[in-house]
Every structure is written in C-alpha cells, then in structure tokens.
Design an enzyme around this catalytic site. Structure first.
Site, mmCIF file in Angstrom:
data_model
loop_
_atom_site.group_PDB
_atom_site.id
_atom_site.type_symbol
_atom_site.label_atom_id
_atom_site.label_comp_id
_atom_site.label_asym_id
_atom_site.label_seq_id
_atom_site.Cartn_x
_atom_site.Cartn_y
_atom_site.Cartn_z
ATOM 1 N N ASP A 47 41.942 26.081 50.133
ATOM 2 C CA ASP A 47 41.622 27.205 51.007
ATOM 3 C C ASP A 47 42.941 27.760 51.527
ATOM 4 O O ASP A 47 43.609 27.121 52.343
ATOM 5 C CB ASP A 47 40.722 26.734 52.154
ATOM 6 C CG ASP A 47 40.420 27.863 53.137
ATOM 7 O OD1 ASP A 47 40.934 28.992 52.949
ATOM 8 O OD2 ASP A 47 39.669 27.603 54.102
ATOM 9 N N ASN A 77 47.404 37.074 45.417
ATOM 10 C CA ASN A 77 46.289 37.938 45.005
ATOM 11 C C ASN A 77 45.041 37.787 45.873
ATOM 12 O O ASN A 77 44.332 38.762 46.093
ATOM 13 C CB ASN A 77 45.916 37.622 43.547
ATOM 14 C CG ASN A 77 44.687 38.401 43.095
ATOM 15 O OD1 ASN A 77 44.641 39.613 43.205
ATOM 16 N ND2 ASN A 77 43.697 37.683 42.593
ATOM 17 N N SER A 129 46.284 47.209 48.258
ATOM 18 C CA SER A 129 45.152 48.088 47.943
ATOM 19 C C SER A 129 45.591 49.513 48.270
ATOM 20 O O SER A 129 46.404 49.719 49.187
ATOM 21 C CB SER A 129 43.952 47.722 48.814
ATOM 22 O OG SER A 129 43.003 48.779 48.813
ATOM 23 N N TYR A 142 40.779 45.622 56.878
ATOM 24 C CA TYR A 142 41.245 45.431 55.498
ATOM 25 C C TYR A 142 42.446 46.334 55.213
ATOM 26 O O TYR A 142 43.496 45.868 54.743
ATOM 27 C CB TYR A 142 40.088 45.736 54.543
ATOM 28 C CG TYR A 142 40.452 45.638 53.082
ATOM 29 C CD1 TYR A 142 40.662 44.401 52.490
ATOM 30 C CD2 TYR A 142 40.573 46.777 52.294
ATOM 31 C CE1 TYR A 142 41.002 44.311 51.137
ATOM 32 C CE2 TYR A 142 40.900 46.686 50.953
ATOM 33 C CZ TYR A 142 41.111 45.453 50.380
ATOM 34 O OH TYR A 142 41.447 45.372 49.049
ATOM 35 N N LYS A 146 46.496 45.239 54.462
ATOM 36 C CA LYS A 146 47.254 45.542 53.238
ATOM 37 C C LYS A 146 48.497 46.360 53.569
ATOM 38 O O LYS A 146 49.498 46.294 52.858
ATOM 39 C CB LYS A 146 46.357 46.270 52.234
ATOM 40 C CG LYS A 146 45.173 45.436 51.745
ATOM 41 C CD LYS A 146 45.611 44.162 51.050
ATOM 42 C CE LYS A 146 44.468 43.478 50.308
ATOM 43 N NZ LYS A 146 44.894 42.285 49.575
HETATM 44 N N1 LIG Z 1 38.344 44.999 43.385
HETATM 45 C C1 LIG Z 1 38.909 46.075 43.884
HETATM 46 O O1 LIG Z 1 38.400 47.196 43.744
HETATM 47 C C2 LIG Z 1 40.224 45.969 44.616
HETATM 48 C C3 LIG Z 1 40.859 47.163 44.983
HETATM 49 C C4 LIG Z 1 42.058 47.097 45.647
HETATM 50 C C5 LIG Z 1 42.622 45.869 45.918
HETATM 51 N N2 LIG Z 1 41.985 44.722 45.557
HETATM 52 C C6 LIG Z 1 42.660 43.468 45.895
HETATM 53 O O2 LIG Z 1 42.761 42.676 44.733
HETATM 54 C C7 LIG Z 1 42.766 41.281 45.091
HETATM 55 C C8 LIG Z 1 41.724 40.561 44.258
HETATM 56 O O3 LIG Z 1 40.467 41.144 44.612
HETATM 57 P P1 LIG Z 1 39.154 40.950 43.735
HETATM 58 O O4 LIG Z 1 38.533 42.290 43.607
HETATM 59 O O5 LIG Z 1 39.425 40.125 42.531
HETATM 60 O O6 LIG Z 1 38.304 40.142 44.812
HETATM 61 P P2 LIG Z 1 37.192 39.008 44.616
HETATM 62 O O7 LIG Z 1 36.412 39.304 43.394
HETATM 63 O O8 LIG Z 1 36.475 38.933 45.924
HETATM 64 O O9 LIG Z 1 38.068 37.721 44.394
HETATM 65 C C9 LIG Z 1 38.827 37.225 45.459
HETATM 66 C C10 LIG Z 1 39.603 36.036 44.974
HETATM 67 O O10 LIG Z 1 40.291 35.474 46.111
HETATM 68 C C11 LIG Z 1 39.991 34.085 46.153
HETATM 69 N N3 LIG Z 1 39.915 33.640 47.546
HETATM 70 C C12 LIG Z 1 39.144 34.173 48.524
HETATM 71 N N4 LIG Z 1 39.309 33.468 49.661
HETATM 72 C C13 LIG Z 1 40.203 32.480 49.364
HETATM 73 C C14 LIG Z 1 40.772 31.423 50.107
HETATM 74 N N5 LIG Z 1 40.485 31.257 51.409
HETATM 75 N N6 LIG Z 1 41.621 30.577 49.483
HETATM 76 C C15 LIG Z 1 41.919 30.739 48.168
HETATM 77 N N7 LIG Z 1 41.429 31.725 47.412
HETATM 78 C C16 LIG Z 1 40.574 32.586 48.007
HETATM 79 C C17 LIG Z 1 38.618 33.967 45.535
HETATM 80 O O11 LIG Z 1 38.424 32.631 45.125
HETATM 81 P P3 LIG Z 1 36.916 32.050 45.037
HETATM 82 O O12 LIG Z 1 36.246 32.810 43.918
HETATM 83 O O13 LIG Z 1 37.110 30.627 44.742
HETATM 84 O O14 LIG Z 1 36.256 32.321 46.361
HETATM 85 C C18 LIG Z 1 38.725 34.966 44.388
HETATM 86 O O15 LIG Z 1 39.392 34.369 43.290
HETATM 87 C C19 LIG Z 1 42.502 41.234 46.594
HETATM 88 O O16 LIG Z 1 43.724 41.074 47.291
HETATM 89 C C20 LIG Z 1 41.914 42.607 46.879
HETATM 90 O O17 LIG Z 1 42.133 43.007 48.211
HETATM 91 C C21 LIG Z 1 40.797 44.745 44.907
#
Ligand SMILES: NC(=O)c1ccc[n+]([C@@H]2O[C@H](COP(=O)([O-])OP(=O)(O)OC[C@H]3O[C@@H](n4cnc5c(N)ncnc54)[C@H](OP(=O)(O)O)[C@@H]3O)[C@@H](O)[C@H]2O)c1
Length: 236
Positions: A47, A77, A129, A142, A146
């Site tokens: 975590d 990430n 983001s 959020y 960022k």
């Molecule tokens: N998707 C988008 O449209 C978007 C757009 C802009 C920026 N982002 C950024 O891209 C990054 C990845 O986002 P995503 O879309 O892939 O999000 P996601 O699908 O919600 O995945 C989040 C990841 O973070 C891990 N995580 C969450 N809490 C954690 C903790 N306490 N300790 C360790 N790992 C943790 C999760 O692991 P578990 O699966 O094990 O919980 C998962 O692998 C983030 O920083 C997000 O802000 C995403």
C-alpha cells in the site's frame, strides 16, 4: 507501461495493492515472459500510502535482484480520485487523494535515491493528468494533487540533474481504465469532443510509449517537463 518498458529491455518490478490485482499483475508478468527476449520481471503488493511501503519495495527488490541492484527508472503511476463538490469535501477525502497522489511519490522517490544507479542517467517519471491545468467541477482534490506533482517534478529535476538523472511528468487525457469509470461522463464526453486527434479517448499503449521514450537514453536532454499525452486536448 511495465510491458512497454520490458519490451524495451528493462527489468520491471510491478507495484500494486489490491488482492484482486494479483491475477492482473501475474497476467502482465506472463505477457513479459512471452516477449522474444524477456527481461527479469517481478511483482510486489504494498500500500503506497503506508509509511512502510518503500521498505517493502526495497526488500522485494533485494530478494529479487540482490542488495547491490540499482533502480534506473521509477514511474510514479498509482493515483486515485474523489469526485465531490467543494462543499462536501472532507478531511478524509483530502487524505485519500493527497496521501497517494502526492505523499506516496515523495516518500518512494526519496527512499529510492540511495538505490539509483550511481553512474547516473536515471529516469524518474511522474504520472499526472491534464486535470492539473484544467478546472473540472467536483475534481478539485484530484486536479490540485496532480498540480502539486508538477511542482515536485520541476524541483526534483533541478535537484537531481547533476549526474544526468532526469525527472519529467506525463499528463494523460482520458484513457479507458478503472479510474475513468468514476469520472462524470459529461466531463469525458466534453474532452472527447475537444480532442483534435480523432475526437477519441487515448489508449494505454499511447501513454505507455511516451513513458517508455522518457525512460530511454533518447530523452537525455529533457527534464523538468510536463508532456500532455491527450491528442492535443491540452496543448502546453
Ligand atoms: N485513466 C485516465 O483517464 C487517466 C487520465 C489522466 C491521468 N491518469 C492517471 O494515470 C495513473 C493511472 O491511472 P489508471 O487510469 O490506470 O487508474 P486505475 O485503473 O484506477 O489504476 C490505479 C492503479 O494504482 C494502484 N493503486 C491504487 N492505490 C494504491 C495504493 N494505495 N498502493 C499501491 N498502488 C495503488 C492500483 O492498484 P490496485 O489495482 O492493486 O488497486 C492500480 O494499479 C493515475 O495516476 C491517474 O491519475 C489516468
């Protein structure tokens, strides 16, 4: 991102936290193992919001590659969002968002400094983001978290560049993922409409390839930068 980095030859340690993600991490390890010349790859469940997380990651690294192994590339990430108007925002919401999106990268990057490759040229890549420079109703915690990460990116770039280490941030626009399912659809639809490149969502691969380029020696003259990976929705 892990798969793309592995494809380019990096040994990869995957970090995740939910029990339900163990099979997903295993699946990525399987994809890496199936590459034509697979690098070493492993996983660790911690975590990142816990103060013990860096020790857990370092201990996993030691048992995997040995205590004299180095970290050449760190991708911060993991991120989380809370969608709530200001009036309803609580201290617990603040802690949830800022402990993962801001405190965790500070804690982990700091803990890994002694393990960076002493030959220099290391790569630290923070995932932000496009929200960090936009105003989305209900996403104040959020987006501001960022923006804080952008500030850290620039300051770490200034601090760590002496040996060729670079620190950059990638700001994705909307990409299909579990996180996107929680973002209000009107925000996502508005973003798609205003995305010059094909009025669509980005793909994980498109973001991963930007990260992999920043992680490569080819990006050695780029530091303290924030790259918008959003099909032009945000132009910096
Ligand atoms: N998707 C988008 O449209 C978007 C757009 C802009 C920026 N982002 C950024 O891209 C990054 C990845 O986002 P995503 O879309 O892939 O999000 P996601 O699908 O919600 O995945 C989040 C990841 O973070 C891990 N995580 C969450 N809490 C954690 C903790 N306490 N300790 C360790 N790992 C943790 C999760 O692991 P578990 O699966 O094990 O919980 C998962 O692998 C983030 O920083 C997000 O802000 C995403």
């Amino acid at each position: 991102m892990a798969l793309e980095l592995a494809r380019q030859g990096a040994a990869v340690l995957l970090v995740y936290t939910s029990e339900s993600s163990t099979p997903k991490a295993e699946a990525v390890l399987g994809e890496i193992a199936a590459l034509p010349t697979p690098p070493e790859a492993s996983r660790v469940q911690v975590d990142l919001t816990s103060a013990d997380a860096p020790a857990g990651i370092l201990s996993a690294l030691d048992s995997w590659l040995g205590p004299s192994s180095h970290v050449d590339i760190l991708v911060n990430n993991a991120g989380v969002e809370v969608v709530k108007p200001l009036a309803d925002t609580t201290p617990a919401d603040y802690d949830k968002v800022y402990s993962l999106n801001v405190h965790a990268p500070i804690r982990l990057t700091q803990a890994l400094l002694p393990r960076l490759n002493p030959e220099g040229g290391n790569r630290i890549i923070n995932i932000g983001s496009v929200g960090s420079r936009a105003g989305f109703a209900g996403l104040g915690l959020y987006c501001s978290s960022k923006a804080a990460l952008e500030g850290l990116t620039r300051c770490w770039a200034a601090e760590l560049g002496g040996d060729g280490t670079t620190v950059n941030q990638v700001n994705p626009g909307p990409v299909q993922s579990e996180m996107l399912a929680n973002i209000p659809p009107e925000i996502v639809e508005g973003q798609k409409r205003n995305t010059p490149v094909q009025r669509r969502l980005g793909t994980v691969k498109e973001v991963a390839e930007v990260v992999a380029w920043l992680a490569s020696p080819a990006s050695s003259w780029i530091t303290g930068q924030v790259l918008s990976a959003s099909g032009g929705w945000a132009m910096y």
